[in-house]
Design a protein around this motif. Structure first.
Motif, short mmCIF file in Angstrom:
data_model
loop_
_atom_site.label_atom_id
_atom_site.label_comp_id
_atom_site.label_asym_id
_atom_site.label_seq_id
_atom_site.Cartn_x
_atom_site.Cartn_y
_atom_site.Cartn_z
N LEU A 3 0.83 -1.20 0.00
CA LEU A 3 0.00 0.00 0.00
C LEU A 3 0.87 1.26 0.00
O LEU A 3 0.68 2.15 -0.83
N VAL A 4 1.81 1.32 0.92
CA VAL A 4 2.65 2.52 1.03
C VAL A 4 3.53 2.69 -0.21
O VAL A 4 3.75 3.81 -0.68
N TYR A 5 4.00 1.58 -0.78
CA TYR A 5 4.83 1.65 -2.00
C TYR A 5 4.09 2.36 -3.14
O TYR A 5 4.69 3.11 -3.90
N ASP A 15 8.28 10.74 -0.45
CA ASP A 15 9.06 9.78 0.34
C ASP A 15 8.35 8.46 0.59
O ASP A 15 8.71 7.72 1.51
N HIS A 16 7.33 8.14 -0.19
CA HIS A 16 6.60 6.89 0.01
C HIS A 16 7.52 5.68 -0.10
O HIS A 16 7.33 4.68 0.62
N LEU A 17 8.53 5.75 -0.97
CA LEU A 17 9.44 4.62 -1.11
C LEU A 17 10.25 4.40 0.17
O LEU A 17 10.49 3.26 0.59
N TYR A 18 10.67 5.47 0.80
CA TYR A 18 11.42 5.35 2.05
C TYR A 18 10.55 4.72 3.14
O TYR A 18 11.02 3.89 3.94
N ILE A 21 9.12 0.07 6.51
CA ILE A 21 8.20 -0.96 7.01
C ILE A 21 8.78 -2.34 6.70
O ILE A 21 8.75 -3.25 7.54
N PHE A 22 9.33 -2.49 5.50
CA PHE A 22 9.96 -3.76 5.12
C PHE A 22 11.13 -4.07 6.07
O PHE A 22 11.26 -5.21 6.54
N ALA A 23 11.96 -3.07 6.37
CA ALA A 23 13.10 -3.27 7.27
C ALA A 23 12.64 -3.67 8.66
O ALA A 23 13.22 -4.56 9.29
N LEU A 24 11.59 -3.03 9.14
CA LEU A 24 11.04 -3.37 10.46
C LEU A 24 10.55 -4.82 10.46
O LEU A 24 10.82 -5.58 11.40
N LEU A 31 13.77 -1.10 -2.60
CA LEU A 31 12.44 -0.53 -2.32
C LEU A 31 12.52 0.97 -2.06
O LEU A 31 11.59 1.71 -2.37
N SER A 32 13.63 1.42 -1.51
CA SER A 32 13.75 2.83 -1.12
C SER A 32 14.14 3.75 -2.27
O SER A 32 14.15 4.97 -2.09
#
Length: 182
Positions: free
Chosen positions: A20-22, A28-31, A36-39, A140-141
């Motif tokens: 969703l955020v992507y 900065d949606h990619l960041y 979220i992926f990193a978490l 992703l970022s």
């Protein structure tokens, strides 16, 4: 439900949130998607650590943890294939996804034979997972064609080498059983 299993379930719950955020159209949606992926990737380490430290390993957790990892990696690679639209990213992504399917099927088959332990996760497999998570986080970022995206792509290719290496190790370990089943 034990804390490690809750963390694993939360990792799975993060997957649609990353998607969703992507795709949301804000600065900065990619960041944020990468964060979220990193978490979620961090909870992979944390749930395993807590399961061992608190002596809370369960059969359910042993099943769910690798499923969560594979879902996370495959969905993120799907996002990247679409988002980067590059054969340079698509080929290693498909190799990784293909390996995950093969090894999942192999583990299931070996479990039916009562020999799942003979294809337990190796240090190469752990290194592969860590490098995949790092490369996916970086990719992703970033938008395509940035220097940092190319660093992520190089790391993805290195993780593909480990992906193939670990698959060969698992297949070699299972080969006597595979050969006898032919």
């Amino acid at each position: 439900m034990k804390l490690p299993n809750i963390l694993t379930a939360l990792r799975i719950a993060c997957i649609p949130l990353v998607v969703l955020v992507y795709y949301l159209p804000f600065a900065d949606h990619l960041y944020y998607a990468a964060g979220i992926f990193a978490l979620a990737a961090w909870t992979d380490w944390l749930d395993g650590y807590l399961a061992r430290k608190l002596n809370q390993s369960t059969a359910f957790g042993a099943f769910l943890d690798p499923v969560a990892d594979k879902l996370m990696v495959c969905v993120a690679l799907g996002l990247l294939i679409e988002g980067h639209s590059s054969w340079l990213l698509t080929i290693p992504a498909l190799i990784i996804i293909g390996r995950e399917i093969v090894i999942s099927a192999l583990r299931e088959w070996m479990a039916e034979l009562g020999k799942r332990a003979s294809i337990a996760v190796s240090m190469i497999g752990k290194a592969k997972t860590s490098l995949q998570m790092l490369s996916i986080f970086i990719l992703l970022s970033q938008t395509p064609d940035t220097t940092t995206a190319y660093v992520g792509l190089v790391l993805l290719y290195i993780s593909v080498v480990l992906t193939i290496w670990s698959m060969v190790q698992y297949l070699k370990a299972a080969w006597p059983d595979l050969k006898s089943g032919m």
